[in-house]
Design an enzyme around this catalytic site. Sequence first.
Site, PDB file in Angstrom:
ATOM      1  N   TYR A  38       0.896  -1.377   0.054  1.00 28.72           N
ATOM      2  CA  TYR A  38       0.007   0.128  -0.059  1.00 28.72           C
ATOM      3  C   TYR A  38       0.865   1.281  -0.026  1.00 28.72           C
ATOM      4  O   TYR A  38       2.076   1.088   0.312  1.00 28.72           O
ATOM      5  CB  TYR A  38      -1.023   0.100   1.091  1.00 28.72           C
ATOM      6  CG  TYR A  38      -0.193   0.197   2.639  1.00 28.72           C
ATOM      7  CD1 TYR A  38       0.365  -0.570   3.243  1.00 28.72           C
ATOM      8  CD2 TYR A  38      -0.594   1.484   3.098  1.00 28.72           C
ATOM      9  CE1 TYR A  38       0.752  -0.325   4.389  1.00 28.72           C
ATOM     10  CE2 TYR A  38      -0.184   1.898   4.315  1.00 28.72           C
ATOM     11  CZ  TYR A  38       0.742   1.019   5.143  1.00 28.72           C
ATOM     12  OH  TYR A  38       1.242   1.354   6.329  1.00 28.72           O
ATOM     13  N   ARG A  57       8.688   4.188  -4.476  1.00 25.79           N
ATOM     14  CA  ARG A  57       8.562   3.120  -3.169  1.00 25.79           C
ATOM     15  C   ARG A  57       7.675   2.030  -3.387  1.00 25.79           C
ATOM     16  O   ARG A  57       7.644   1.015  -3.214  1.00 25.79           O
ATOM     17  CB  ARG A  57       8.291   3.843  -1.874  1.00 25.79           C
ATOM     18  CG  ARG A  57       8.082   2.969  -0.806  1.00 25.79           C
ATOM     19  CD  ARG A  57       7.976   3.693   0.553  1.00 25.79           C
ATOM     20  NE  ARG A  57       6.657   4.455   0.600  1.00 25.79           N
ATOM     21  CZ  ARG A  57       6.465   5.092   1.656  1.00 25.79           C
ATOM     22  NH1 ARG A  57       7.170   5.588   2.684  1.00 25.79           N
ATOM     23  NH2 ARG A  57       5.146   5.858   1.735  1.00 25.79           N
ATOM     24  N   ARG A 105      -7.309 -20.821  -1.508  1.00 27.22           N
ATOM     25  CA  ARG A 105      -6.371 -20.710  -0.371  1.00 27.22           C
ATOM     26  C   ARG A 105      -5.257 -21.412  -0.468  1.00 27.22           C
ATOM     27  O   ARG A 105      -5.390 -22.825  -0.298  1.00 27.22           O
ATOM     28  CB  ARG A 105      -6.863 -20.634   0.953  1.00 27.22           C
ATOM     29  CG  ARG A 105      -6.039 -20.363   2.215  1.00 27.22           C
ATOM     30  CD  ARG A 105      -6.626 -20.324   3.603  1.00 27.22           C
ATOM     31  NE  ARG A 105      -5.711 -19.893   4.399  1.00 27.22           N
ATOM     32  CZ  ARG A 105      -4.805 -20.803   5.012  1.00 27.22           C
ATOM     33  NH1 ARG A 105      -4.757 -22.303   4.885  1.00 27.22           N
ATOM     34  NH2 ARG A 105      -3.865 -20.382   5.975  1.00 27.22           N
ATOM     35  N   HIS A 107      -0.524 -20.990   0.466  1.00 32.12           N
ATOM     36  CA  HIS A 107       0.263 -20.112   0.701  1.00 32.12           C
ATOM     37  C   HIS A 107       1.014 -19.527  -0.391  1.00 32.12           C
ATOM     38  O   HIS A 107       1.100 -18.412  -0.462  1.00 32.12           O
ATOM     39  CB  HIS A 107       1.093 -20.681   1.926  1.00 32.12           C
ATOM     40  CG  HIS A 107       0.434 -20.480   3.243  1.00 32.12           C
ATOM     41  ND1 HIS A 107      -0.327 -21.624   3.638  1.00 32.12           N
ATOM     42  CD2 HIS A 107       0.779 -20.180   4.670  1.00 32.12           C
ATOM     43  CE1 HIS A 107      -0.757 -21.602   4.821  1.00 32.12           C
ATOM     44  NE2 HIS A 107      -0.040 -20.625   5.275  1.00 32.12           N
ATOM     45  N   LYS A 152       6.260  -1.898   2.263  1.00 36.34           N
ATOM     46  CA  LYS A 152       5.251  -1.298   2.682  1.00 36.34           C
ATOM     47  C   LYS A 152       3.829  -2.094   2.385  1.00 36.34           C
ATOM     48  O   LYS A 152       3.151  -2.192   1.506  1.00 36.34           O
ATOM     49  CB  LYS A 152       4.971   0.100   2.059  1.00 36.34           C
ATOM     50  CG  LYS A 152       3.986   1.012   3.047  1.00 36.34           C
ATOM     51  CD  LYS A 152       3.991   2.402   2.507  1.00 36.34           C
ATOM     52  CE  LYS A 152       2.952   3.330   3.405  1.00 36.34           C
ATOM     53  NZ  LYS A 152       3.256   3.463   4.732  1.00 36.34           N
ATOM     54  N   GLU A 184      11.667   2.653  14.661  1.00 38.07           N
ATOM     55  CA  GLU A 184      10.564   3.669  14.289  1.00 38.07           C
ATOM     56  C   GLU A 184       9.373   3.588  15.070  1.00 38.07           C
ATOM     57  O   GLU A 184       9.250   2.616  15.874  1.00 38.07           O
ATOM     58  CB  GLU A 184      10.310   3.662  12.643  1.00 38.07           C
ATOM     59  CG  GLU A 184       9.829   2.299  12.223  1.00 38.07           C
ATOM     60  CD  GLU A 184       9.359   2.066  10.955  1.00 38.07           C
ATOM     61  OE1 GLU A 184       9.562   2.815   9.901  1.00 38.07           O
ATOM     62  OE2 GLU A 184       9.199   0.672  10.491  1.00 38.07           O
ATOM     63  N   LEU A 208      10.772   1.340   7.778  1.00 35.51           N
ATOM     64  CA  LEU A 208      10.127   1.615   6.429  1.00 35.51           C
ATOM     65  C   LEU A 208      10.841   3.092   6.238  1.00 35.51           C
ATOM     66  O   LEU A 208      10.796   4.081   7.101  1.00 35.51           O
ATOM     67  CB  LEU A 208       8.758   2.048   6.504  1.00 35.51           C
ATOM     68  CG  LEU A 208       8.078   2.443   5.257  1.00 35.51           C
ATOM     69  CD1 LEU A 208       8.068   1.306   4.129  1.00 35.51           C
ATOM     70  CD2 LEU A 208       6.767   3.132   5.390  1.00 35.51           C
TER      71      LEU A 208
HETATM   72  N1  PDD Z   1       2.602   5.242   7.466  1.00 31.94           N
HETATM   73  N2  PDD Z   1       7.280   4.135   8.945  1.00 31.94           N
HETATM   74  C1  PDD Z   1       6.066   3.379   9.267  1.00 31.94           C
HETATM   75  C2  PDD Z   1       6.208   1.896   9.766  1.00 31.94           C
HETATM   76  C3  PDD Z   1       4.965   3.819   8.574  1.00 31.94           C
HETATM   77  O1  PDD Z   1       3.752   3.249   8.596  1.00 31.94           O
HETATM   78  C4  PDD Z   1       5.290   5.277   7.891  1.00 31.94           C
HETATM   79  C5  PDD Z   1       3.801   5.854   7.541  1.00 31.94           C
HETATM   80  C6  PDD Z   1       6.274   5.746   8.106  1.00 31.94           C
HETATM   81  C7  PDD Z   1       6.439   7.100   7.363  1.00 31.94           C
HETATM   82  O2  PDD Z   1       6.190   7.204   5.999  1.00 31.94           O
HETATM   83  P1  PDD Z   1       5.785   8.469   5.130  1.00 31.94           P
HETATM   84  O3  PDD Z   1       6.588   9.375   5.470  1.00 31.94           O
HETATM   85  O4  PDD Z   1       5.760   7.772   3.550  1.00 31.94           O
HETATM   86  O5  PDD Z   1       4.322   8.358   5.549  1.00 31.94           O
HETATM   87  C8  PDD Z   1       7.394   5.189   8.609  1.00 31.94           C
HETATM   88  C9  PDD Z   1       1.420   5.738   6.820  1.00 31.94           C
HETATM   89  C10 PDD Z   1       0.896   7.255   6.874  1.00 31.94           C
HETATM   90  C11 PDD Z   1       0.309   4.828   7.202  1.00 31.94           C
HETATM   91  O6  PDD Z   1       0.553   3.662   7.093  1.00 31.94           O
HETATM   92  O7  PDD Z   1      -0.828   5.235   7.221  1.00 31.94           O
END
Ligand code: PDD
Length: 286
Positions: A38, A57, A105, A107, A152, A184, A208
């Site tokens: 996503y 990304r 289904r 894996h 992501k 993070e 991320l």
């Molecule tokens: N999340 N780290 C994680 C685990 C995140 O889920 C996000 C952003 C970031 C920051 O990424 P960015 O600068 O691209 O928003 C770092 C989004 C906003 C979400 O999951 O809704």
Amino acid sequence: MNNPLVYLNSNGSGSLTPLSEAKVSVLDRGFIFGDGIYEVIPVYAKKMFRAEQHMARLLRSLAAIGMPNPHSKEEWLQLLQQVMDAHSGDDQMLYLQVTRGVAKRAHAFPAEMVPTVFIMSNPLTPISSEVRAKGVICVAMEDQRWLHCEIKSTSLLGNVLAAQNAVEHGAMESIQFRDGYLTEGSSSNVWIVKGDVVIGPPKDNLILEGIRYGLLQELCAAQQIPLQERRVTRAEVFAADEVLLTSAGKEVLAVVKIDDQTIGKGLPGPIYQQLYAAYQEAKAAN
Ligand code: PDD
């Protein structure tokens, strides 16, 4: 009831549909396995912010899980634009999800999958000026996620539990540590400031790479604020002069307390103020 238009490609053909009519099969691998990718893209004044970086990304994430990319960059941008145009607000938050598709289904990946693509938009609700002025409280926790946090992925259970942990502690975010080092937040990148230096964990498989990671690097360079990418210990976080969060929704946000410990002077600091102002200029220049 609010029933905005969303984009859904199920069974190979895509269209804008009212949210209430957008349906996917229960056998979709996004539903069954969390087998999807996503993106969350902010829109300011009807224009996507850092769209190129979000697209790059998206492609990296798809490639990392061996999922064929169903669209060219131009097509992705057109689909996003369509959903954005179907909404009246100037400032929006676009959400894009692509899963491996529908199959019996099992894996491992079945052959010849048709990815499911879903795009929606929500009004962008900015952090209030009261919250910005005071800064936010966070809670520290052990990072319990897998070792591919650079992807992501919609498999977000670790992040979901970290976010819930924050809520249960009356905090904005959980700040996670792995083996004594900062990783993070549950949905944000985390930075410390020591003296006049901004320091963030390296861009590896443990975090991320937020789109605001690169943006913060650019803003720091333009403001002549030194920025280091290196491992940050738990002790350094608690002893920092400032701690910052960055994400699409938070932009850049000051942390003033972690657990029961005050960070710096307990107020958003000068580097936060400088970077927040620079962030607003970058939005205006978008
Ligand atoms: N999340 N780290 C994680 C685990 C995140 O889920 C996000 C952003 C970031 C920051 O990424 P960015 O600068 O691209 O928003 C770092 C989004 C906003 C979400 O999951 O809704």
